[in-house]
Design a protein around this motif. Sequence first.
Motif, PDB file in Angstrom:
ATOM      1  N   ASP A  56      38.707  43.516  33.115  1.00 56.18           N
ATOM      2  CA  ASP A  56      38.762  42.654  34.298  1.00 56.18           C
ATOM      3  C   ASP A  56      39.184  43.458  35.527  1.00 56.18           C
ATOM      4  O   ASP A  56      38.673  43.248  36.636  1.00 56.18           O
ATOM      5  CB  ASP A  56      39.746  41.504  34.067  1.00 56.18           C
ATOM      6  N   GLN A  57      40.127  44.391  35.334  1.00 54.10           N
ATOM      7  CA  GLN A  57      40.570  45.232  36.441  1.00 54.10           C
ATOM      8  C   GLN A  57      39.441  46.135  36.937  1.00 54.10           C
ATOM      9  O   GLN A  57      39.280  46.342  38.144  1.00 54.10           O
ATOM     10  CB  GLN A  57      41.772  46.076  36.006  1.00 54.10           C
ATOM     11  N   VAL A  58      38.668  46.665  35.999  1.00 53.49           N
ATOM     12  CA  VAL A  58      37.533  47.516  36.374  1.00 53.49           C
ATOM     13  C   VAL A  58      36.508  46.722  37.159  1.00 53.49           C
ATOM     14  O   VAL A  58      35.978  47.182  38.182  1.00 53.49           O
ATOM     15  CB  VAL A  58      36.885  48.138  35.114  1.00 53.49           C
ATOM     16  N   ASN A  59      36.206  45.503  36.706  1.00 52.94           N
ATOM     17  CA  ASN A  59      35.238  44.654  37.422  1.00 52.94           C
ATOM     18  C   ASN A  59      35.740  44.306  38.816  1.00 52.94           C
ATOM     19  O   ASN A  59      34.972  44.290  39.786  1.00 52.94           O
ATOM     20  CB  ASN A  59      34.977  43.371  36.627  1.00 52.94           C
ATOM     21  N   GLU A  60      37.058  44.051  38.926  1.00 51.92           N
ATOM     22  CA  GLU A  60      37.633  43.727  40.226  1.00 51.92           C
ATOM     23  C   GLU A  60      37.582  44.929  41.163  1.00 51.92           C
ATOM     24  O   GLU A  60      37.273  44.797  42.357  1.00 51.92           O
ATOM     25  CB  GLU A  60      39.079  43.254  40.046  1.00 51.92           C
ATOM     26  N   LEU A  61      37.870  46.131  40.606  1.00 48.08           N
ATOM     27  CA  LEU A  61      37.784  47.357  41.393  1.00 48.08           C
ATOM     28  C   LEU A  61      36.363  47.587  41.889  1.00 48.08           C
ATOM     29  O   LEU A  61      36.142  47.935  43.060  1.00 48.08           O
ATOM     30  CB  LEU A  61      38.236  48.552  40.553  1.00 48.08           C
ATOM     31  N   ALA A  62      35.393  47.373  40.999  1.00 42.16           N
ATOM     32  CA  ALA A  62      33.984  47.551  41.384  1.00 42.16           C
ATOM     33  C   ALA A  62      33.595  46.587  42.500  1.00 42.16           C
ATOM     34  O   ALA A  62      32.841  46.945  43.414  1.00 42.16           O
ATOM     35  CB  ALA A  62      33.087  47.352  40.168  1.00 42.16           C
ATOM     36  N   THR A  63      34.122  45.373  42.452  1.00 36.37           N
ATOM     37  CA  THR A  63      33.817  44.389  43.486  1.00 36.37           C
ATOM     38  C   THR A  63      34.339  44.845  44.842  1.00 36.37           C
ATOM     39  O   THR A  63      33.631  44.761  45.855  1.00 36.37           O
ATOM     40  CB  THR A  63      34.461  43.029  43.132  1.00 36.37           C
ATOM     41  N   PHE A  64      35.588  45.356  44.875  1.00 31.96           N
ATOM     42  CA  PHE A  64      36.160  45.851  46.134  1.00 31.96           C
ATOM     43  C   PHE A  64      35.369  47.047  46.656  1.00 31.96           C
ATOM     44  O   PHE A  64      35.123  47.156  47.864  1.00 31.96           O
ATOM     45  CB  PHE A  64      37.613  46.246  45.923  1.00 31.96           C
ATOM     46  N   LEU A  65      34.965  47.948  45.757  1.00 28.94           N
ATOM     47  CA  LEU A  65      34.212  49.133  46.180  1.00 28.94           C
ATOM     48  C   LEU A  65      32.847  48.754  46.738  1.00 28.94           C
ATOM     49  O   LEU A  65      32.373  49.364  47.701  1.00 28.94           O
ATOM     50  CB  LEU A  65      34.058  50.103  45.001  1.00 28.94           C
ATOM     51  N   ARG A  66      32.218  47.754  46.158  1.00 29.36           N
ATOM     52  CA  ARG A  66      30.933  47.287  46.696  1.00 29.36           C
ATOM     53  C   ARG A  66      31.087  46.694  48.081  1.00 29.36           C
ATOM     54  O   ARG A  66      30.255  46.906  48.972  1.00 29.36           O
ATOM     55  CB  ARG A  66      30.308  46.271  45.739  1.00 29.36           C
ATOM     56  N   GLU A  74      33.209  47.613  50.249  1.00 27.99           N
ATOM     57  CA  GLU A  74      33.431  48.731  51.169  1.00 27.99           C
ATOM     58  C   GLU A  74      32.198  49.610  51.342  1.00 27.99           C
ATOM     59  O   GLU A  74      32.197  50.538  52.133  1.00 27.99           O
ATOM     60  CB  GLU A  74      34.603  49.593  50.679  1.00 27.99           C
ATOM     61  N   GLY A  75      31.155  49.320  50.549  1.00 28.47           N
ATOM     62  CA  GLY A  75      29.930  50.125  50.649  1.00 28.47           C
ATOM     63  C   GLY A  75      29.960  51.419  49.883  1.00 28.47           C
ATOM     64  O   GLY A  75      29.091  52.277  50.043  1.00 28.47           O
ATOM     65  N   VAL A  76      30.982  51.585  49.021  1.00 27.71           N
ATOM     66  CA  VAL A  76      31.092  52.808  48.240  1.00 27.71           C
ATOM     67  C   VAL A  76      30.093  52.797  47.081  1.00 27.71           C
ATOM     68  O   VAL A  76      29.499  53.813  46.724  1.00 27.71           O
ATOM     69  CB  VAL A  76      32.522  53.000  47.697  1.00 27.71           C
ATOM     70  N   LEU A  77      29.922  51.623  46.480  1.00 27.95           N
ATOM     71  CA  LEU A  77      28.949  51.479  45.373  1.00 27.95           C
ATOM     72  C   LEU A  77      27.707  50.757  45.855  1.00 27.95           C
ATOM     73  O   LEU A  77      27.754  49.944  46.778  1.00 27.95           O
ATOM     74  CB  LEU A  77      29.590  50.688  44.219  1.00 27.95           C
TER      75      LEU A  77
END
Length: 255
Positions: free
Chosen positions: A240-250, A252-255
């Motif tokens: 869940d933490q990884v999915n949440e991190l990925a959401t924040f990075l998206r 920000e335009g990082v992913l």
Amino acid sequence: MSNIIACYKWVLDEADIKINPDQSIDTNKAKGKISDYDKNAIEAVVQAAKTLGGKAVGLTFGNAKTKQSLKDALSRGLEEGYWINSEQAVTADGAVTAKVLAAAIKKIGDVSLVVCAEGASDTYARQTAPRVGAALDLPVVSSVCKMEIKGNTLIAQRKLYDCLETVKVELPAVVSVLPETCVPTIPGLKAVMAAGKKPITEYKGEDLGVDFTTKTKVTEVKGYVMNRKNIILNGGQVADQVNELATFLRKEGVL
């Protein structure tokens, strides 16, 4: 034998630059170095000269402190160095720098290829190659991540925002290379010793017939401050933490 020219810049070593609490810049203890990106341009020229059977030449524009760059540049495989000596290099903008380099290139003569870095490690303005090409009336290929020379044709792969583009151009031409184009040579002791015996030609800036009037003027230089979001992820399952991190990075335009 034609000349293959690497244009490089002598810059302050960013590791020695101090940013004060008021964001002002302290460069008093900063030593000089060849721009990291320009080391790739030098290596690209050395390799191109071998393919073309030409002479690998270095060209730099700077004040008296820039002279110390020549031995380092020549130790990286260049056969000859050219230095445009002018105190006005300190305040020169992209337009003036390109005109000065172009005038020197014309004076050197018999040029098959001019290679610049995509940008210098201090300003990364990305102006030099296009402006030099325009001044010399030569084709320009920018953002090059891979290049190959076959006969008198240069085949370059350009790294664009969302794709790769392959172009062909007949030499002579001007190219700006990205770091991934090649790996810079690390000079050994023998190469450093040999560099001291290689020919160096000095041009005085005022002898090139160039107008040093700049189109832009630097009024202030301040340190960059990044305001971090300081988002903390805790609790829950690792997935869940990884999915949440990925959401924040998206977001920000990082992913």
